[in-house]
Design a protein around this motif. Sequence first.
Motif, mmCIF file in Angstrom:
data_model
loop_
_atom_site.group_PDB
_atom_site.id
_atom_site.type_symbol
_atom_site.label_atom_id
_atom_site.label_comp_id
_atom_site.label_asym_id
_atom_site.label_seq_id
_atom_site.Cartn_x
_atom_site.Cartn_y
_atom_site.Cartn_z
ATOM 1 N N LEU A 180 0.837 -1.231 0.047
ATOM 2 C CA LEU A 180 0.009 0.065 0.007
ATOM 3 C C LEU A 180 0.983 1.191 0.160
ATOM 4 N N VAL A 181 2.008 1.160 0.743
ATOM 5 C CA VAL A 181 2.914 2.474 0.763
ATOM 6 C C VAL A 181 3.619 2.581 -0.196
ATOM 7 N N ARG A 182 4.039 1.611 -0.893
ATOM 8 C CA ARG A 182 5.154 1.731 -1.915
ATOM 9 C C ARG A 182 4.375 1.576 -3.326
ATOM 10 N N GLY A 183 3.189 1.083 -3.460
ATOM 11 C CA GLY A 183 2.440 0.626 -4.581
ATOM 12 C C GLY A 183 1.812 2.053 -5.356
ATOM 13 N N ARG A 184 2.013 1.792 -6.438
ATOM 14 C CA ARG A 184 1.113 2.827 -7.467
ATOM 15 C C ARG A 184 0.352 2.178 -8.380
ATOM 16 N N PHE A 185 -0.838 1.839 -7.899
ATOM 17 C CA PHE A 185 -1.650 1.090 -8.836
ATOM 18 C C PHE A 185 -3.068 1.743 -9.076
ATOM 19 N N PRO A 186 -3.993 1.718 -9.705
ATOM 20 C CA PRO A 186 -5.234 1.893 -9.780
ATOM 21 C C PRO A 186 -5.970 1.382 -8.302
ATOM 22 N N GLY A 187 -6.673 2.152 -7.785
ATOM 23 C CA GLY A 187 -7.688 1.684 -6.761
ATOM 24 C C GLY A 187 -7.117 1.436 -5.384
ATOM 25 N N ARG A 188 -6.001 2.073 -5.283
ATOM 26 C CA ARG A 188 -5.087 1.969 -3.924
ATOM 27 C C ARG A 188 -5.873 2.389 -2.629
ATOM 28 N N GLU A 189 -6.530 3.525 -3.013
ATOM 29 C CA GLU A 189 -7.148 4.029 -1.695
ATOM 30 C C GLU A 189 -8.393 3.441 -1.320
ATOM 31 N N THR A 190 -9.205 2.843 -2.479
ATOM 32 C CA THR A 190 -10.406 1.992 -2.165
ATOM 33 C C THR A 190 -9.874 0.829 -1.539
ATOM 34 N N LEU A 191 -8.720 0.273 -1.890
ATOM 35 C CA LEU A 191 -8.339 -1.149 -1.390
ATOM 36 C C LEU A 191 -7.877 -0.860 0.193
ATOM 37 N N LYS A 192 -7.199 0.257 0.461
ATOM 38 C CA LYS A 192 -6.713 0.488 1.585
ATOM 39 C C LYS A 192 -7.911 0.689 2.421
ATOM 40 N N ALA A 193 -9.145 1.467 2.172
ATOM 41 C CA ALA A 193 -10.348 1.541 2.795
ATOM 42 C C ALA A 193 -10.950 0.052 2.978
ATOM 43 N N PHE A 194 -11.001 -0.713 2.194
ATOM 44 C CA PHE A 194 -11.202 -2.044 2.234
ATOM 45 C C PHE A 194 -10.658 -2.859 3.468
ATOM 46 N N PHE A 195 -9.181 -2.628 3.515
ATOM 47 C CA PHE A 195 -8.573 -3.385 4.394
ATOM 48 C C PHE A 195 -8.969 -2.836 5.650
ATOM 49 N N LEU A 196 -9.550 -1.656 6.129
ATOM 50 C CA LEU A 196 -9.820 -1.292 7.143
ATOM 51 C C LEU A 196 -11.340 -1.519 7.625
ATOM 52 N N THR A 197 -12.004 -1.837 6.669
ATOM 53 C CA THR A 197 -13.496 -2.031 7.211
ATOM 54 C C THR A 197 -14.054 -2.899 8.373
ATOM 55 N N PRO A 198 -13.091 -3.997 8.524
ATOM 56 C CA PRO A 198 -13.307 -4.998 9.517
ATOM 57 C C PRO A 198 -13.373 -4.209 10.849
ATOM 58 N N MET A 199 -12.656 -3.072 10.816
ATOM 59 C CA MET A 199 -12.686 -2.152 12.274
ATOM 60 C C MET A 199 -13.941 -1.333 12.109
ATOM 61 N N ILE A 200 -14.612 -0.715 11.356
ATOM 62 C CA ILE A 200 -15.868 -0.160 11.434
ATOM 63 C C ILE A 200 -17.006 -0.884 11.517
ATOM 64 N N LEU A 201 -16.920 -2.040 10.838
ATOM 65 C CA LEU A 201 -18.098 -2.920 10.939
ATOM 66 C C LEU A 201 -18.482 -3.396 12.129
ATOM 67 N N PRO A 202 -19.899 -3.214 12.698
ATOM 68 C CA PRO A 202 -20.211 -3.902 13.948
ATOM 69 C C PRO A 202 -19.530 -5.303 13.976
ATOM 70 N N VAL A 203 -18.990 -5.784 14.947
ATOM 71 C CA VAL A 203 -18.391 -6.930 15.097
ATOM 72 C C VAL A 203 -19.556 -8.137 15.100
ATOM 73 N N VAL A 204 -20.642 -7.810 15.592
ATOM 74 C CA VAL A 204 -21.815 -8.751 15.353
ATOM 75 C C VAL A 204 -22.187 -9.295 14.020
#
Lengths: 266, 296
Positions: free
Chosen positions: A94-118
């Motif tokens: 994520l830090v070194r890559g320059r590919f399309p959709g990087r920001e979206t992917l970054k957000a996707f990787f963090l979604t388990p944190m914001i989704l209610p665990v239940v």
Amino acid sequence: MLLQFDRLGWWRWVLVGITAAATIFLLMPIVFIAALSFGSSQWLIFPPPAWTLRWYRELLADPSWLESAWTSLQIACLVTVLSVALGFLTAFGLVRGRFPGRETLKAFFLTPMILPVVILAVALYAFFLRVGLAGTTPGFVIAHLVVALPFSIIAITGALEGFDKSIEDAAVLCGARPIEAVARVTVPAIAHGLFSAAVFSFLASWDEVVLAIFMASPTLQTFPVKIWATLRQDLTPVIAAASTLLMAFTIALMVLAAFARKGRRT
Amino acid sequence: MTSIEAAPIGRRDGRSRPAVSAVRRGRSFRLLLPALVLLVVFFALPVIALLLRSVLEPSPGLQNYAALLGSTTYLRIFLNTFEVSALVTLVSLLIGFPVAWTLAILPRAAAAPVFAILLLSMWTNLLTRTYAWMVLLQRTGLINKTLMGLGLIHEPLPLVNNLVGVTIGMTYIMLPFVVLPLYGVIRKIDPAILQAAALCGATRFQALVRVLLPLVAPGMAAGALMVFVMSLGYFVTPALLGGTANMMLAELIAQFVQSLVNWGMGGAAAFVLLVVTLGLYALQLRLFGATGLGGR
């Protein structure tokens, strides 16, 4: 004036009073449980009539507590290793890559944190029932890994962003293969990030309750699930003893992490 | 690695870029694959499958949603979830703002122990903290006994298995999530602005209401939204400290799945929670940018 303590006048005592009350509010349950775990009263009377180690002895005499602690430890260690490894690869990409959709992917990787665990717990439970992973160690590890990974990615991304990559380039210019440069220059330089990734991943798994409640089987349960199951029956002081051990363990880890951070600065 | 070793140090385009860049550009996406596969298989797909079940079981259609939104029992649970979350958010802000303010202006040495306690409570196991409140708040618990000992009350107050218990337990958990971001916001304010206000003749109260609060307001709103969203999905604390009369959405989902084995309704309730959570989270990103972390 409002941002200078000395110039607040009598207001400062209002602020200090509220802060003191809030601090007591935050500390009280922790101290209270620790005190009760050494108290002799079965009815959790405070202050206890006498002091005893009875509840700790009961805790240690019951194999199901020890088993669940062992299960938790195994799962948390596996999760830590996997989470740091995957977190490192992901953060690096994520830090070194320059590919399309990087920001979206970054957000996707963090979604388990914001989704209610239940929601995740129920969804994974349904899936695991189908593929036979419910109530198994791999099932626990996978479930905990999903929630631990974002912590790892955030910690390692932070460290990588603070690392001057020209040092890595220099190593390559001096003849190191890229993989060697990463292993011998980058990894040691971001060791503090890897360490906090490990601590956070471990705690995320070790303290995880909601996923574990759904993943647990009668034969395989983690320490928090054992507490949960016991809590639903009664408020025995054995839980206070278990909780105190759990807190002591967490404090020890936090102190360790704090020391590691200090060691980096000096 | 051959392509990298063969890569020239000076590029034809004139920009000199060392050879590792080759790894960074072409191959870095591959580094994401293991985590991506993990999250797609064990996160995205199961959640999507659960949501699909809400429109497919027991038969295709929206009957689960109709049942969920058409029943007063379930509507009361939705309403209660919002009420509890709003109450927890309000109380957390009312306590959190003065605490964050104090921490921002106290000398570092005096603030350090409070920070340590904030972090300690944040990282202490959720069940442990909830258990502590169950014991403290019960009829014969320390709070009731102290109040009775002081002669303030004659009968034990019902503090647990109701709204009071849930609010205390959840505020306790959310407080650090309010204090820490607000502390950051207040620290960034230039004290000169308040001095200017004083020079212009503002009283302390005027400076607070007309200068400090507007500066802190975006941070407070961001913190409030985050605490509200986190509270909406909470399961453990409401289940243990709340009563049957004030069930929350997360408990309803668990009940559909665990005791009623009704995956259609469970999926529908999960979908409602998901939409509300993601919607509010998107709003927060839109308004304030990425600030907070999630919770349990």
